[in-house]
Scaffold this motif. Sequence first.
Motif, PDB file in Angstrom:
ATOM      1  N   TRP A 121       1.985  15.270  -3.940  1.00 18.30           N
ATOM      2  CA  TRP A 121       0.897  15.535  -4.879  1.00 18.30           C
ATOM      3  C   TRP A 121       1.071  16.927  -5.467  1.00 18.30           C
ATOM      4  CZ3 TRP A 121      -1.454  11.333  -6.140  1.00 18.30           C
ATOM      5  CH2 TRP A 121      -1.717  10.329  -5.212  1.00 18.30           C
ATOM      6  N   ASP A 177       0.834  -1.212   0.000  1.00 21.82           N
ATOM      7  CA  ASP A 177       0.000   0.000   0.000  1.00 21.82           C
ATOM      8  C   ASP A 177       0.864   1.255   0.000  1.00 21.82           C
ATOM      9  OD1 ASP A 177      -2.318  -1.475  -0.003  1.00 21.82           O
ATOM     10  OD2 ASP A 177      -2.660  -1.316   2.149  1.00 21.82           O
ATOM     11  N   ARG A 178       1.933   1.222   0.775  1.00 22.59           N
ATOM     12  CA  ARG A 178       2.824   2.398   0.847  1.00 22.59           C
ATOM     13  C   ARG A 178       3.564   2.603  -0.469  1.00 22.59           C
ATOM     14  NH1 ARG A 178       6.272   1.223   6.097  1.00 22.59           N
ATOM     15  NH2 ARG A 178       7.282   3.204   5.509  1.00 22.59           N
ATOM     16  N   VAL A 187       1.984  -2.263  -7.670  1.00 20.03           N
ATOM     17  CA  VAL A 187       1.799  -0.863  -8.057  1.00 20.03           C
ATOM     18  C   VAL A 187       0.919  -0.745  -9.292  1.00 20.03           C
ATOM     19  CG1 VAL A 187       4.014  -0.223  -7.047  1.00 20.03           C
ATOM     20  CG2 VAL A 187       3.913  -0.839  -9.448  1.00 20.03           C
ATOM     21  N   ASP A 188       0.446   0.460  -9.527  1.00 22.73           N
ATOM     22  CA  ASP A 188      -0.459   0.736 -10.640  1.00 22.73           C
ATOM     23  C   ASP A 188       0.250   0.465 -11.969  1.00 22.73           C
ATOM     24  OD1 ASP A 188      -2.140   1.805 -12.563  1.00 22.73           O
ATOM     25  OD2 ASP A 188      -2.702   3.533 -11.345  1.00 22.73           O
ATOM     26  N   ALA A 243       2.510   1.628  -3.438  1.00 26.33           N
ATOM     27  CA  ALA A 243       1.529   2.062  -4.432  1.00 26.33           C
ATOM     28  C   ALA A 243       1.215   3.552  -4.282  1.00 26.33           C
ATOM     29  CB  ALA A 243       0.248   1.233  -4.297  1.00 26.33           C
ATOM     30  N   ASP A 244       1.103   4.016  -3.051  1.00 27.50           N
ATOM     31  CA  ASP A 244       0.807   5.432  -2.806  1.00 27.50           C
ATOM     32  C   ASP A 244       1.947   6.322  -3.305  1.00 27.50           C
ATOM     33  OD1 ASP A 244      -0.638   7.717  -1.389  1.00 27.50           O
ATOM     34  OD2 ASP A 244       1.288   7.726  -0.329  1.00 27.50           O
ATOM     35  N   LEU A 245       3.176   5.959  -2.970  1.00 25.04           N
ATOM     36  CA  LEU A 245       4.318   6.765  -3.397  1.00 25.04           C
ATOM     37  C   LEU A 245       4.515   6.718  -4.905  1.00 25.04           C
ATOM     38  CD1 LEU A 245       6.753   5.826  -0.495  1.00 25.04           C
ATOM     39  CD2 LEU A 245       5.872   8.119  -0.976  1.00 25.04           C
ATOM     40  N   GLN A 246       4.267   5.539  -5.490  1.00 28.10           N
ATOM     41  CA  GLN A 246       4.398   5.434  -6.940  1.00 28.10           C
ATOM     42  C   GLN A 246       3.369   6.303  -7.649  1.00 28.10           C
ATOM     43  OE1 GLN A 246       2.077   3.525  -9.038  1.00 28.10           O
ATOM     44  NE2 GLN A 246       3.224   3.999 -10.905  1.00 28.10           N
ATOM     45  N   GLU A 247       2.156   6.355  -7.115  1.00 30.41           N
ATOM     46  CA  GLU A 247       1.124   7.203  -7.716  1.00 30.41           C
ATOM     47  C   GLU A 247       1.487   8.678  -7.587  1.00 30.41           C
ATOM     48  OE1 GLU A 247      -3.738   7.847  -7.729  1.00 30.41           O
ATOM     49  OE2 GLU A 247      -2.802   6.672  -6.127  1.00 30.41           O
ATOM     50  N   ARG A 248       2.067   9.042  -6.458  1.00 32.10           N
ATOM     51  CA  ARG A 248       2.512  10.426  -6.265  1.00 32.10           C
ATOM     52  C   ARG A 248       3.614  10.781  -7.276  1.00 32.10           C
ATOM     53  NH1 ARG A 248       1.859  12.612  -0.667  1.00 32.10           N
ATOM     54  NH2 ARG A 248       0.394  11.257   0.420  1.00 32.10           N
ATOM     55  N   THR A 286      10.620   6.349  -0.795  1.00 30.09           N
ATOM     56  CA  THR A 286      10.524   7.196   0.401  1.00 30.09           C
ATOM     57  C   THR A 286      11.571   8.297   0.363  1.00 30.09           C
ATOM     58  OG1 THR A 286       9.659   5.353   1.719  1.00 30.09           O
ATOM     59  CG2 THR A 286      10.620   7.198   2.924  1.00 30.09           C
TER      60      THR A 286
END
Length: 352
Positions: A335, A118-119, A162-163, A121-126, A329
Amino acid sequence: MGKDKKAKKKDKKKSREDKVKLAAAKGVVEEVAAKNAALKSAAKAEAKAVVAAAAEAAKVATTKAAKAAKSDSPSPADFERALRVGPDFVLADLDPESHPGFEGDRAEGEAMMAGLADRVADLQERLYADSKAGGKRSVLLVVQGMDTSGKGGIMRHVVGAVDPQGVDITAFKAPTAEEREHPFLWRIERALPTPGVVGVFDRSQYEDVLIVRVHDLVPRAQWARRYAQINAFEKRAAAAGITIVKVMLHISKDEQKARLAERLANPEKYWKFNPGDIDERGHWDAYMEAYQAVLDKCSTEVAPWYVVPANAKWYARLAVMNLLLDALTRLDPQWPAAEFDVAEQQARLAES
């Protein structure tokens, strides 16, 4: 008069028969009621058992999650420090069964994966979103290893977290006729990740100093120059905004033999088997020597190598997930800010 006595006698007899029938019916009703009560009791007991089992399962899951999330759990930075190749690193001294940076067991390691994914995926999307606002940064994960070392599992369990729109996977095979007409880094440069993307190399430029060296595919003087050429190439890539994470999945020769045997024993895995893999086992020591040279010459500040013991697949996946998370990280993508008046657009939307 005689008739009245007979009638009364008959009525009494019928009354007794009715009482007997009534008592029998009552007994049947009571028996049915007792059976229903027993069934209800059994159903309640079964329901209680199910609830108790679910509660116990939830308790176990919570305990595992708590262990995985406890304050002394290793951080991505811990894995980075434990696995990074230093100047005195000796590949032969690293036990492929070991779990550097992690003291937990398989259950604890696997319990950590979802949260880490989850972490990531979030950073990759950012990172991807930042590129849409003009950001130039990207990540390149290089995955090397002997046959059966688990590269496919890394693709499924780590990269698969990841996405897909922000990931670009390139699997390098033997060079094509077109690729052989160019310098060895030509095809590598064409596959570098664009801004916002996590690029993944399944094998890489290092094949040109591994298999090429082991099998003398070009003169020694030619492949010997490639270490410096690779370092210069990676330095340019890093300067262009690419964070490079290079991973060697390190398995033992015995573990490879066991995995190949497993493929030969399972018809569903025949497609994974290549008879040439057995031939390559005859060059094991030469490959280990070639890998040691790569680690000695090409683990740099801007593009370090990480050697991951990979006899335990669950640990290898946990380690690579942490290495990828550490890289993202450190990039700390944010964003992008709105390039329009948010309140104005909200008002327009409300009126539309």
